[in-house]
Design a protein around this motif. Structure first.
Motif, PDB file in Angstrom:
ATOM      1  N   VAL A   1      -7.581   0.307  -2.586  1.00  0.00           N
ATOM      2  CA  VAL A   1      -7.184  -0.441  -1.388  1.00  0.00           C
ATOM      3  C   VAL A   1      -7.939  -1.766  -1.327  1.00  0.00           C
ATOM      4  CG1 VAL A   1      -7.189  -0.426   1.123  1.00  0.00           C
ATOM      5  CG2 VAL A   1      -6.566   1.643  -0.135  1.00  0.00           C
ATOM      6  N   ALA A   2      -9.236  -1.745  -1.697  1.00  0.00           N
ATOM      7  CA  ALA A   2     -10.024  -2.976  -1.705  1.00  0.00           C
ATOM      8  C   ALA A   2      -9.470  -3.967  -2.730  1.00  0.00           C
ATOM      9  CB  ALA A   2     -11.485  -2.663  -2.019  1.00  0.00           C
TER      10      ALA A   2
ATOM     11  N   SER B   1      -6.317  -5.437  -1.354  1.00  0.00           N
ATOM     12  CA  SER B   1      -6.676  -6.409  -0.322  1.00  0.00           C
ATOM     13  C   SER B   1      -7.170  -7.711  -0.967  1.00  0.00           C
ATOM     14  CB  SER B   1      -7.751  -5.830   0.595  1.00  0.00           C
ATOM     15  OG  SER B   1      -7.273  -4.668   1.252  1.00  0.00           O
TER      16      SER B   1
ATOM     17  N   GLN C   1      -2.994   4.983   1.299  1.00  0.00           N
ATOM     18  CA  GLN C   1      -3.668   3.673   1.256  1.00  0.00           C
ATOM     19  C   GLN C   1      -3.543   2.908   2.559  1.00  0.00           C
ATOM     20  OE1 GLN C   1      -2.145   1.676  -2.169  1.00  0.00           O
ATOM     21  NE2 GLN C   1      -3.346   2.911  -3.641  1.00  0.00           N
TER      22      GLN C   1
ATOM     23  N   ASN D   1      -4.117  -9.521  -2.401  1.00  0.00           N
ATOM     24  CA  ASN D   1      -3.307 -10.115  -1.328  1.00  0.00           C
ATOM     25  C   ASN D   1      -4.012 -11.312  -0.698  1.00  0.00           C
ATOM     26  OD1 ASN D   1      -1.356  -8.227  -1.826  1.00  0.00           O
ATOM     27  ND2 ASN D   1      -2.075  -6.805  -0.238  1.00  0.00           N
ATOM     28  N   TYR D   2      -5.340 -11.239  -0.644  1.00  0.00           N
ATOM     29  CA  TYR D   2      -6.102 -12.353  -0.076  1.00  0.00           C
ATOM     30  C   TYR D   2      -5.951 -13.592  -0.960  1.00  0.00           C
ATOM     31  CZ  TYR D   2     -10.124 -15.345   0.783  1.00  0.00           C
ATOM     32  OH  TYR D   2     -10.932 -16.445   1.006  1.00  0.00           O
TER      33      TYR D   2
ATOM     34  N   LYS E   1     -16.129  -4.684   3.669  1.00  0.00           N
ATOM     35  CA  LYS E   1     -15.202  -3.995   4.578  1.00  0.00           C
ATOM     36  C   LYS E   1     -14.878  -2.599   4.093  1.00  0.00           C
ATOM     37  CE  LYS E   1     -10.490  -4.276   6.402  1.00  0.00           C
ATOM     38  NZ  LYS E   1      -9.247  -5.061   6.466  1.00  0.00           N
ATOM     39  N   TYR E   2     -14.700  -2.489   2.799  1.00  0.00           N
ATOM     40  CA  TYR E   2     -14.329  -1.180   2.247  1.00  0.00           C
ATOM     41  C   TYR E   2     -15.516  -0.454   1.644  1.00  0.00           C
ATOM     42  CZ  TYR E   2      -9.593  -2.862   2.876  1.00  0.00           C
ATOM     43  OH  TYR E   2      -8.427  -3.356   3.414  1.00  0.00           O
TER      44      TYR E   2
ATOM     45  N   LEU F   1       0.845  -1.192   0.000  1.00  0.00           N
ATOM     46  CA  LEU F   1       0.000   0.000   0.000  1.00  0.00           C
ATOM     47  C   LEU F   1       0.887   1.250   0.000  1.00  0.00           C
ATOM     48  CD1 LEU F   1      -2.678  -1.111   2.606  1.00  0.00           C
ATOM     49  CD2 LEU F   1      -2.879  -1.135   0.126  1.00  0.00           C
TER      50      LEU F   1
ATOM     51  N   GLU G   1      -6.738   1.759   4.620  1.00  0.00           N
ATOM     52  CA  GLU G   1      -6.897   0.339   4.883  1.00  0.00           C
ATOM     53  C   GLU G   1      -7.287   0.100   6.332  1.00  0.00           C
ATOM     54  OE1 GLU G   1      -5.839  -3.691   6.010  1.00  0.00           O
ATOM     55  OE2 GLU G   1      -4.719  -1.901   6.606  1.00  0.00           O
ATOM     56  N   LYS G   2      -6.858   1.015   7.252  1.00  0.00           N
ATOM     57  CA  LYS G   2      -7.133   0.849   8.679  1.00  0.00           C
ATOM     58  C   LYS G   2      -8.484   1.417   9.076  1.00  0.00           C
ATOM     59  CE  LYS G   2      -2.242   0.982   9.948  1.00  0.00           C
ATOM     60  NZ  LYS G   2      -2.179  -0.416  10.373  1.00  0.00           N
TER      61      LYS G   2
ATOM     62  N   ILE H   1     -14.571  -8.674   1.953  1.00  0.00           N
ATOM     63  CA  ILE H   1     -13.602  -7.621   1.585  1.00  0.00           C
ATOM     64  C   ILE H   1     -14.328  -6.444   0.976  1.00  0.00           C
ATOM     65  CG2 ILE H   1     -11.683  -7.106   0.018  1.00  0.00           C
ATOM     66  CD1 ILE H   1     -10.706  -9.966   0.441  1.00  0.00           C
TER      67      ILE H   1
END
Length: 1001
Positions: A137-138, A141, A72, A144-145, A166-167, A68, A76-77, A163
């Motif tokens: 960012v999604a 993610s 980002q 990476n997932y 989440k975003y 990121l 992400e947080k 995911i």
């Protein structure tokens, strides 16, 4: 790997990808562009890549985790509520700070509002940037997932949805959707094997499972399949070599096949192969068919001979799964079955053809064939199973058709196997029911298999029969026939073929017994024992003796015949008698053998006779044949029959014949006149010869009668000899020639009626030649009759035949004379009637055309007679009857002549009128009236009516019958007044006319 956007240059002209040219077109514009990345080694290696199952492999497919950057990590947080609150705080803080700074530095309200606006805009931009980074960012993610999973099967659809939640993004978000497409495209590219590798069969399930786990929509997934096709096309352009082109073409075919199965029926509109790559529906079907066949063949490769219900059901399911038609699936299974049995056949053939064949090699080969039969029975049983519809297509009997052994050069190997199996079945006592199945499997015809079975069975039968002979079982059997019948039934052997073997055994035994030239009592006993034990009928025994013993006897007979008249002595006759009685031949068999040999000699004489240069030489050859029959053949027949000959010794006769032949060439005219035949020779030749051996069945009746005619002419004319200085003399005829003629008739097999017919035909020919000279003018006088009677007696012709010839000659002469008389006009109907009253057959002497001409000539004479009479009965009935002319045709001839003569008579009458010929005028007018009677006419017209009146006047003065005068008045179209005036004028008609003519002249 850096992602790249897949595009295809529009200016390129690619080569065929699926064996056909196509030009890729861009997909329809979507609402966003998709950026897709591919693994570098997905299609660059020639080794098949197994499906990804570990984390390291997932990292290889999807690359490593992404980092990121910028804000980002902060985004992400932040959770969506916290991100919204943070955005509000930033915006509010920016507005407050701007307002405060503007108020501090501006000192008034307007400056404060301006500062609030400026910092508020900056805060809004910061809040927007914060929210705008959320989709990226999604996507990171998501990447990476997926990359962090142990394998594609570890990816859960719920995790993907979590995911997004989440975003706070949607799957249709551009950045997120691009990542989904990129992941799907990478996975599909990794699953598909390279161009020269076959599909494993699990690609479709793997791709569908991964697609469902990602939750990607079918249109987006389909677009990735099309992008992969574009990449394959571009790689094919970049490769540029034939091998690479072939690999890319195969890769494209596999892509089409897998894509079609992944999307099912929706592939027809989701995958526009035809529009983008110019691919036809047929080519798509070919790609699907070929790959489905490869997958099904790969599935069949693991199938052996241990087939069960579960395996057959799984094959059927695989076929439906691969979208393979029943016909192709059947062909593949049939081919696989053929390969399995070909392995057994190859092993069995190698065993049988091996030079170092191991002990029990035939047993091993038969075991291989038993495996084939067991496999065949298993498949046949499954084809009759109640649930056969759930099984793979192609069950049933196995066959070698279309395989390695389906050729003529392999047929000998298959026959060798079949022979080995038949031999083992017979020796082992097994049933022969499996032979038909093995014959059908090997592709042997009925004749071929029956020939092999017959050959093997014959050898086994002979072996068993030999064992029965040696052991004495056959001799001790109460019923020899029952013993042989049981043996045939045990071996399934045809009794008729067994009888032929028995006959062959007997013949061999007979050949052994007659090796010394005769049969003694021991030989007869041994032959009788074989005959009884083998139940050989008497007819077969007689035929064997006739062939084998007859051939030996034939040799003795040929030697005797070859010696000729000079060499045929008592020793030769004794040798023939010894051969006939020593070989125990029946009289019929011996006569048959002698007959064959003698007929060959007879035909040789006949051939020489036909090829002789003249009739005398031909007759001499026939005379030699008669002497051969009398001096040789007759004695042979008497010896065979056991008859005694009371004739004197042949030696003087032969010496006389020999002396005559030696002196024949050097005789002078004086010695020739003094020569007289020997009395013994005359007596010998006068003796009747045998008539049992004839040429009746070897020459046609016509040929035999011609030969008899040649010798008959020789007897009639005598022998013509040429002496010194070219002079010729004719020897006196001898009555002994007629005796030889009768013997020749017997040799030729002519009956009495046939010889009489030859003599009669020859006498007829001679009598006809002389009679035609005597009756040259056709006149038969008393002197000529006496001369013909004398000629008849000389040639020996019966009276009726002579009278027939005489009548034929005279009739022909008379017919010719009559035709000449008719042609010259010397014969009329009156003379014709006189000839018929005299008994002359004019119907056959005069041709029809000539009779018709005579009828026409007779009618023409009636119309030109000048009497004016026409008798219909005479013309229409009597004359045609006398001349044998068709009445209807005759009537038509009369009408035609009447029509022509009517006008001609008028013209002739006018011409005679002008010539002042009264009598001619009257005759012409009478002819006109006769024609009118035959064919009534309308009134006639003429250019000068006065001339018609003059004609009427002249005819009226000739004192005609009233009806004739009245009819003439009608025909000349003369009125009553003119007729009365003309009659009153009298003779002045012609004089007045003459004066007028003179005046005109």
């Amino acid at each position: 790997m850096n992602p790249s956007l897949l595009t295809v240059p529009s200016s390129s002209h690619p080569r065929p990808l699926l064996s056909f040219p196509f030009t890729p077109n861009s997909l329809p514009s979507r609402r966003r562009r998709v950026r897709v990345s591919f693994p570098r080694n997905t299609h660059s290696t020639h080794e098949q890549s197994p499906p990804p199952t570990s984390s390291s492999e997932s990292t290889t497919i999807f690359e490593g985790p992404k980092e990121l950057t910028g804000i980002q990590p902060l985004v992400e947080k932040l959770s969506p509520p916290l991100r919204l609150a943070t955005s509000a705080v930033i915006l509010a803080g920016a507005l407050a700070a701007g307002y405060g700074l503007g108020l501090r530095f501006g000192g008034n309200r307007n400056a404060a509002l301006g500062g609030a606006a400026i910092l508020g805009a900056a805060g809004g931009a910061a809040a927007y940037a914060l929210n705008a980074a959320v989709p990226e960012v999604a996507a990171v993610s998501l990447h990476n997932y997926v990359a962090a999973r142990d394998g594609p099967e570890a990816i859960k659809r719920e995790d993907i949805e979590n995911i997004a939640k989440k975003y706070g993004v949607s799957k249709q978000d551009e950045a997120f959707n691009v990542e989904l497409c990129d992941l799907y495209c990478r996975f599909v590219s990794s699953v598909l094997p390279s161009g020269n590798e076959d599909l494993r069969g699990d690609e479709v399930e793997t791709i569908i499972s991964f697609k469902n786990a990602l939750g990607i929509d079918d249109p987006d997934a389909a677009s990735m399949h099309m992008e992969i096709g574009r990449r394959i096309f571009r790689q094919r352009l970049e490769t540029g070599d034939p091998d690479g082109d072939l690999e890319q073409r195969q890769a494209f075919q596999k892509l089409i096949y897998v894509s079609t199965l992944v999307f099912g029926d929706a592939s027809t509109f989701l995958l526009p192969w035809k529009r983008v790559f110019k691919v036809t529906d047929a080519q798509v079907e070919i790609a699907i068919r070929d790959n489905a066949m490869r997958l099904y063949a790969s599935k069949l490769s693991s199938v052996g001979r241990d087939v069960d219900v579960e395996l057959l059901v799984s094959l059927r399911e695989a076929q439906l799964k691969y979208k393979l038609s029943d016909e192709l699936a059947k062909d593949l299974l049939m081919g696989h079955k053929r390969k399995l049995i070909e392995e057994n056949i190859s092993v069995a053939v190698n065993i049988l053809k091996s030079r170092a064949r191991p002990v029990g090699g035939v047993k091993q080969a038969v075991e291989e064939l038993d495996k084939i039969l067991a496999f065949n029975d298993l498949l046949v049983s499954f084809s009759n199973h109640p649930d056969v519809n759930r099984f793979a297509r192609g069950l049933g009997p196995v066959s070698l058709v279309g395989g390695e052994y389906d050729s003529d050069r392999k047929m000998d190997d298959l026959k060798l196997l079949y022979r080995a199996y038949v031999t083992d079945s017979l020796s082992g006592g097994r049933k022969l029911t499996a032979l038909n199945q093995l014959r059908n499997i090997l592709g042997l015809g009925n004749k071929e298999s029956e020939s092999i079975i017959l050959d093997v069975t014959s050898k086994v039968y002979q072996k068993r029969l030999s064992e029965a002979f040696q052991s004495g079982d056959l001799e001790m059997a109460d019923s020899k026939a029952a013993f042989l019948q049981n043996l045939c039934e045990e071996l399934h052997f045809d009794p008729q073929k067994a009888s032929e073997i028995h006959e062959e055994i007997y013949r061999k035994k007979l050949q052994q017994c007659v090796a010394d030239g005769e049969l003694d009592d021991n030989d007869i006993s041994a032959l009788l024992r074989v005959r009884v034990m083998l139940c050989i009928p008497q007819q077969t025994v007689d035929a064997a003796h006739s062939d084998i013993c007859g051939s030996l006897f034939e040799k003795a007979v040929v030697d005797a015949i070859s010696s000729g008249v000079d060499g045929f002595d008592a020793d030769i006759r004794k040798a023939v008698r010894k051969a006939a009685h020593g070989l125990r031949l029946t009289r019929e068999a011996a006569m048959s053998t002698v007959s064959k040999a003698v007929i060959k000699v007879f035909l040789t004489y006949v051939k020489r006779s036909r090829s002789a240069k003249n009739r005398t030489e031909s007759a001499k050859e026939l005379k030699k044949m008669i002497a051969f029959n009398t001096l040789v053949v007759t004695e042979l027949v008497a010896d065979i029959k056991g008859e005694t000959s009371d004739t004197p010794s042949e030696e003087p006769v032969k010496e006389e014949l020999k002396q005559l032949d030696e002196d024949d060439e050097r005789e002078s005219l004086q010695t020739l006149r003094k020569k007289r035949p020997d009395k013994e020779l005359i007596a010998k030749m006068r003796k009747p010869g045998q008539t049992e051996i004839t040429l009746k069945d070897d020459l046609s009746k016509r040929d035999r009668m011609d030969l008899y005619r040649i010798y008959l002419l020789y007897c009639l004319t005598g022998e013509v000899s040429t002496i010194a200085f070219g002079a010729q003399i004719t020897s006196e005829r001898d009555d002994s020639d007629y005796v030889l003629l009768n013997q020749l008739g017997g040799i030729l097999g002519l009956t009495t009626e046939e010889t009489v017919e030859v003599r009669r035909s020859l006498a007829e020919q001679a009598f006809r030649q002389q009679a035609e000279v005597i009756l040259a003018d056709g006149q038969l006088t008393k002197a000529r009759v006496e001369q013909l009677n004398e000629l008849q007696e000389n040639v020996g012709l019966p009276g009726p035949y002579a009278q027939k010839i005489i009548k034929s000659i005279t009739t022909t002469k008379i017919a010719a004379a009559i035709e000449r008389a008719i042609g010259r006009g010397r014969l009329n109907i009156k003379q014709i009637r006189e000839l018929k009253e005299a008994g002359v057959d004019l119907d056959n002497m005069i041709s029809e055309s000539l009779r018709e001409n005579l009828f026409k000539k007779t009618v023409d004479e009636i119309f030109s007679s000048g009497t004016g009479e026409f008798d219909e009965e005479e013309v229409y009935e009597k004359i045609p009857a006398d001349l044998k002319v068709n009445s209807q045709k005759a009537k038509g001839v009369v009408h035609d002549l009447a029509r022509t003569r009517l006008s001609n008579s008028l013209i002739q009458a006018v011409a005679l009128l002008r010539q002042r010929n009264r009598q001619g005028v009257v005759s012409s007018l009478n002819d006109l009236l006769a024609c009118d009677k035959a064919l009534p006419s309308e009134p006639l017209s003429w250019e000068v009516p006065e001339e018609l009146a003059d004609l009427f006047g002249i005819y009226a003065k000739s004192s005609p019958a009233p009806e004739k005068l009245s009819r003439l008045q009608y025909l000349l179209d003369i009125s009553d007044s003119v007729a009365a005036a003309v009659q009153e004028m009298g003779d002045g008609v012609l004089s007045g006319g003459a004066e007028e003519e003179k005046f005109v002249f």
